[in-house]
Design a protein around this motif. Structure first.
Motif, PDB file in Angstrom:
ATOM      1  N   PHE A 182       0.855  -1.174   0.000  1.00 51.17           N
ATOM      2  CA  PHE A 182       0.000   0.000   0.000  1.00 51.17           C
ATOM      3  C   PHE A 182       0.900   1.235   0.000  1.00 51.17           C
ATOM      4  CE2 PHE A 182      -3.016  -3.127   1.657  1.00 51.17           C
ATOM      5  CZ  PHE A 182      -4.159  -2.798   0.941  1.00 51.17           C
ATOM      6  N   VAL A 183       0.510   2.224  -0.783  1.00 46.45           N
ATOM      7  CA  VAL A 183       1.353   3.402  -0.956  1.00 46.45           C
ATOM      8  C   VAL A 183       0.754   4.600  -0.230  1.00 46.45           C
ATOM      9  CG1 VAL A 183       2.443   2.664  -3.102  1.00 46.45           C
ATOM     10  CG2 VAL A 183       0.196   3.795  -3.179  1.00 46.45           C
ATOM     11  N   GLN A 184       1.461   5.716  -0.317  1.00 49.19           N
ATOM     12  CA  GLN A 184       1.085   6.887   0.468  1.00 49.19           C
ATOM     13  C   GLN A 184      -0.261   7.466   0.047  1.00 49.19           C
ATOM     14  OE1 GLN A 184       3.707  10.405   0.225  1.00 49.19           O
ATOM     15  NE2 GLN A 184       3.575  10.492   2.459  1.00 49.19           N
ATOM     16  N   LEU A 232       1.118   1.187   8.132  1.00 56.43           N
ATOM     17  CA  LEU A 232       1.295   0.146   9.152  1.00 56.43           C
ATOM     18  C   LEU A 232       0.070   0.029  10.055  1.00 56.43           C
ATOM     19  CD1 LEU A 232       5.003   0.800  10.254  1.00 56.43           C
ATOM     20  CD2 LEU A 232       4.147  -1.189   8.984  1.00 56.43           C
ATOM     21  N   LEU A 233      -0.781   1.041  10.038  1.00 63.24           N
ATOM     22  CA  LEU A 233      -1.983   1.014  10.865  1.00 63.24           C
ATOM     23  C   LEU A 233      -3.092   0.163  10.249  1.00 63.24           C
ATOM     24  CD1 LEU A 233      -2.056   4.767  11.923  1.00 63.24           C
ATOM     25  CD2 LEU A 233      -1.528   2.814  13.381  1.00 63.24           C
ATOM     26  N   ILE A 234      -2.949  -0.249   9.002  1.00 64.92           N
ATOM     27  CA  ILE A 234      -4.009  -1.007   8.326  1.00 64.92           C
ATOM     28  C   ILE A 234      -4.443  -2.235   9.119  1.00 64.92           C
ATOM     29  CG2 ILE A 234      -4.417  -2.497   6.306  1.00 64.92           C
ATOM     30  CD1 ILE A 234      -3.129  -0.301   4.599  1.00 64.92           C
ATOM     31  N   PRO A 235      -3.531  -3.099   9.594  1.00 60.59           N
ATOM     32  CA  PRO A 235      -3.991  -4.228  10.408  1.00 60.59           C
ATOM     33  C   PRO A 235      -4.351  -3.823  11.834  1.00 60.59           C
ATOM     34  CG  PRO A 235      -1.622  -4.301  10.208  1.00 60.59           C
ATOM     35  CD  PRO A 235      -2.088  -3.197   9.296  1.00 60.59           C
ATOM     36  N   LEU A 236      -3.768  -2.731  12.341  1.00 64.15           N
ATOM     37  CA  LEU A 236      -4.018  -2.329  13.730  1.00 64.15           C
ATOM     38  C   LEU A 236      -5.426  -1.785  13.926  1.00 64.15           C
ATOM     39  CD1 LEU A 236      -0.629  -0.591  14.677  1.00 64.15           C
ATOM     40  CD2 LEU A 236      -1.252  -3.015  14.777  1.00 64.15           C
ATOM     41  N   LEU A 273      -7.522  -4.847   7.373  1.00 63.15           N
ATOM     42  CA  LEU A 273      -7.157  -6.159   6.826  1.00 63.15           C
ATOM     43  C   LEU A 273      -6.493  -6.971   7.925  1.00 63.15           C
ATOM     44  CD1 LEU A 273      -5.624  -5.334   3.294  1.00 63.15           C
ATOM     45  CD2 LEU A 273      -7.761  -6.558   3.736  1.00 63.15           C
ATOM     46  N   PRO A 274      -6.562  -8.291   7.852  1.00 61.52           N
ATOM     47  CA  PRO A 274      -5.890  -9.127   8.855  1.00 61.52           C
ATOM     48  C   PRO A 274      -4.369  -8.963   8.769  1.00 61.52           C
ATOM     49  CG  PRO A 274      -7.500 -10.398   7.591  1.00 61.52           C
ATOM     50  CD  PRO A 274      -7.347  -9.098   6.890  1.00 61.52           C
ATOM     51  N   PRO A 275      -3.665  -9.131   9.872  1.00 64.36           N
ATOM     52  CA  PRO A 275      -2.206  -8.956   9.852  1.00 64.36           C
ATOM     53  C   PRO A 275      -1.490  -9.921   8.930  1.00 64.36           C
ATOM     54  CG  PRO A 275      -2.940  -9.910  11.929  1.00 64.36           C
ATOM     55  CD  PRO A 275      -4.161  -9.446  11.216  1.00 64.36           C
ATOM     56  N   GLY A 276      -2.083 -11.090   8.682  1.00 61.77           N
ATOM     57  CA  GLY A 276      -1.445 -12.068   7.818  1.00 61.77           C
ATOM     58  C   GLY A 276      -1.769 -11.916   6.348  1.00 61.77           C
ATOM     59  N   ASP A 277      -2.574 -10.920   5.975  1.00 67.05           N
ATOM     60  CA  ASP A 277      -2.904 -10.701   4.571  1.00 67.05           C
ATOM     61  C   ASP A 277      -1.618 -10.427   3.791  1.00 67.05           C
ATOM     62  OD1 ASP A 277      -5.490  -9.690   2.753  1.00 67.05           O
ATOM     63  OD2 ASP A 277      -3.598  -8.732   2.221  1.00 67.05           O
ATOM     64  N   VAL A 333      -0.687  -6.844   3.420  1.00 61.40           N
ATOM     65  CA  VAL A 333      -0.194  -6.241   4.664  1.00 61.40           C
ATOM     66  C   VAL A 333       1.263  -6.626   4.891  1.00 61.40           C
ATOM     67  CG1 VAL A 333      -0.452  -6.238   7.173  1.00 61.40           C
ATOM     68  CG2 VAL A 333      -2.479  -6.104   5.712  1.00 61.40           C
ATOM     69  N   ILE A 334       1.573  -7.881   4.708  1.00 61.38           N
ATOM     70  CA  ILE A 334       2.954  -8.340   4.900  1.00 61.38           C
ATOM     71  C   ILE A 334       3.873  -7.684   3.876  1.00 61.38           C
ATOM     72  CG2 ILE A 334       4.473 -10.349   4.809  1.00 61.38           C
ATOM     73  CD1 ILE A 334       2.148 -12.003   5.924  1.00 61.38           C
TER      74      ILE A 334
END
Length: 653
Positions: free
Chosen positions: A481-483, A495-499, A503-507, A510-511
């Motif tokens: 994911f970009v700015q 970095l807040l996307i899974p927090l 999206l799930p942290p394991g997507d 996201v990784i």
């Protein structure tokens, strides 16, 4: 004619002296940002250098004009120095237990020692501010030197100073101060000085009191009694902490710092007690942080609630509800500690700035920006409060409905984003993610509590925003994911996307984003916000340090992935960056080993608390917040959705 008083201060002030410029004060202060410690009374705060000099104090509120402003200039802009009269003295300092009472011990080459105990008693009203400095002899006999330079209005106004039976008074405009001591004082070149000695077992107290100049001179409190009461207050407050584990001491110190940055009458928490400490030495990234940011709300609630401070969380939530009252389109990213909205930015041209970092600013123009993410942040804050038993009344739900009405019509608009850029508005990824958070939390509120609202419509909105982000913000060539939409630049805010549960942290996306940020935005293991190259988005010259909250976000991502060893290693690295009394600034420069930005920074301490809780608890703040992740949307939600470009199909999650 300039008439001088008993202490070398003028009784008649000429206009030429009132408009001092930086060039007239060539001697620059040289302490590092991390060389300061914080004392405060939950109304205002002071920074005390390890050399015994108080170089910053705003009274009577955090956002009031400073009476000591040497931090942003020279000693002639106001300071209060108290230390041994020996350049070779070595200092050591610490807070007395879990309090905000600071002890600085000085040792002379021959072994003689004396200590200075600095504190501000907790006040029940803002009508006066007391600051105590108690000199204690520890060993032998130590010669001491006291110098105080009063300068009101951020170092600009030289007050009238008069001798009094208790010491001296200083008055100019709305401000009056008393300095009480039994030590004889005299004036030298617009500076009040005193030389004295202290022997082992002897104490010499100094009391400084601010009060409105139109009132009568005030009395004072007994120094030792004030010290005992202040210590006891902080000990009782700290004892409420429920945190456990290996980082409990770091958590408590951060909680004390947050409490010290809280304006007790309203519950508002300032981002920092200072203004214009630079994000790059000698640069222009100098901002006033003595305000309350809405985007800090949810993470601050987690930090307080997870540590046992429900009362403070309720006060912060109540401040939030009062501050945002009004029309949704008028929502600001920040407010004053009282909730005022007009935070006009201006530059103080008579101050040279910290290490010549100009301009020095007061006020913050970002208050008038459109920052879409704060709508989601506020809705999330209400959700967190309710889920932790902080009762919300009918007013709170009405506010949330109004915010959702605004989000529905405006979520597709460009904005200035989380970093408050001073360049063109863009479709920032983080802003869109937080718009999704707002819709998601509104839906969850109805599903959980049966509150009235158009839940089907909001579910559809939630799906539309989610699909829009996944389509336009993910760059397959970068696998991240970009700015902002269509960019080739990274932003640590993703970095807040899974927090937040987007999206799930394991997507895999996201990784991929996590790995790209560690590869492109990491400096010696610490994370920068984004690339500040000249062609960047913020409209400012390039260069700043690593942003400590972003590094904590990395820790939280690794925790959610089960990579505890990596997470602990990075977390402990940041904890070791704290100064000798446990404080963090906003940024850190790994190349010079120096703290940067306003200090101490509430956001850094909030995320230290949350990351520590994530590492030590099975249901830490990161997992608790991400629990709001919805199930994949049902087929009817993949309807044709109206966008800024016209009708187009929504991409599946």
């Amino acid at each position: 004619m300039l008439g001088l008083g008993l202490f070398g201060y003028p009784f008649v002030l000429e206009l030429a002296f009132l408009t001092l410029t930086a060039t007239e004060f060539p001697k620059q202060m040289s302490l590092r940002i991390e060389d300061y410690a914080l004392i405060g009374n939950t109304y205002s705060a002071a920074l005390v250098g390890r050399n015994g000099s108080i170089d910053w104090l705003s009274v009577p509120r955090f956002d009031s004009p400073a009476c000591f402003a040497a931090l942003l200039g020279t000693e002639q802009n106001g300071r209060w120095l108290l230390r041994p009269d020996c350049e070779a003295a070595v200092s050591r300092r610490h807070y007395l237990g879990d309090t905000l009472v600071l002890e600085t011990e000085f040792e002379l080459p021959g072994g003689d020692r004396a200590a200075i105990i600095d504190f501000m008693p907790i006040s029940e009203h803002g009508g006066r501010v007391d600051l105590f400095r108690i000199v204690e002899g520890r060993r032998g006999r130590v010669p001491m030197r006291m110098e105080i330079i009063f300068r009101f209005d951020y170092g600009r106004i030289v007050p009238w100073v008069r001798r009094r039976p208790y010491g001296l008074s200083a008055v100019a405009g709305p401000d009056a101060m008393q300095l009480r001591s039994r030590v004889p004082m005299q004036g030298e070149d617009f500076t009040t000085v005193a030389n004295f000695s202290v022997s082992a077992g002897e104490t010499v107290p100094f009391t400084l009191t601010w009060y409105p100049s139109h009132l009568q001179e005030t009395g004072t409190r007994h120094p030792q009694r004030a010290l005992d009461e202040t210590q006891q207050w902080w000990k009782e407050w700290s004892a409420r902490c429920t945190a456990t584990g290996r980082w409990r001491d770091a958590i408590i110190r951060s909680l004390i710092t947050l409490k010290a940055l809280t304006y007790s009458p309203t519950g508002g928490i300032v981002a920092a007690p200072t203004t214009s400490l630079p994000e790059r030495l000698g640069g222009v990234r100098n901002w006033d942080y003595r305000f309350c940011w809405l985007r800090d709300a949810t993470f601050t609630l987690f930090a307080l609630l997870s540590s046992g401070y429900t009362e403070e969380a309720c006060q912060w939530r109540d401040w939030l509800l009062r501050a945002i009252a009004g029309q949704p389109h008028e929502l600001q990213t920040m407010y004053s500690i009282m909730g005022e909205r007009r935070l006009t930015e201006m530059e103080l041209d008579w101050l040279p700035g910290y290490e010549n970092s100009r301009p020095v600013r007061i006020g913050n123009a970002a208050h008038s920006q459109f920052q879409l993410d704060v709508y989601g942040e506020v809705l999330d804050a209400f959700d967190v409060a309710v889920r932790h038993g902080v009762a919300a009344g009918e007013d709170a739900w009405r506010v949330q409905q109004l915010l959702m009405d605004f989000l529905e019509s405006q979520w597709h608009q460009p904005d200035e984003g989380i970093w408050e850029v001073r360049g063109p508005r863009r479709q920032f990824t983080h802003s869109k993610v937080m718009a999704w958070v707002g819709a998601d939390r509104a839906v969850k509120a109805i599903e959980r509590s049966g509150l009235p609202g158009p839940v089907d419509r909001w579910r559809t909105l939630r799906a539309a925003i989610h699909a829009d982000v996944c389509r336009h913000a993910f760059n397959p060539s970068l696998n991240a994911f970009v700015q902002y939409y269509g960019a080739d630049k990274l932003d640590a805010a993703t970095l807040l996307i899974p927090l937040v549960g987007f999206l799930p942290p394991g997507d895999a996306r996201v990784i991929g984003t996590l790995e790209a940020i560690r590869r492109e935005l990491s400096v010696d293991g610490l994370i920068k916000r984004y690339s500040t190259r000249p062609d960047g988005v913020d409209g400012l010259p390039a260069g700043e340090g690593a942003f400590l909250p972003c590094t904590f976000w990395l820790v939280d991502n690794l925790v959610m992935l089960g990579r505890y060893g990596e997470a602990r290693e990075i977390f402990e690295r940041v904890v070791k960056l704290r100064n000798d009394v446990g404080l963090l600034a906003e940024e850190y420069d790994p190349h010079t080993g120096r703290h940067l930005g306003n200090f101490p920074q509430a956001f850094s301490h909030v995320f230290l608390i949350n990351s520590a809780q994530n590492l030590t608890r099975s249901e830490g703040p990161a997992r608790a917040r991400a629990r709001a992740t919805p199930s994949p949307p049902t087929r009817p939600e993949y309807a044709e959705m109206q966008s800024a470009e016209g009708k187009r199909p929504v991409e599946e999650w």
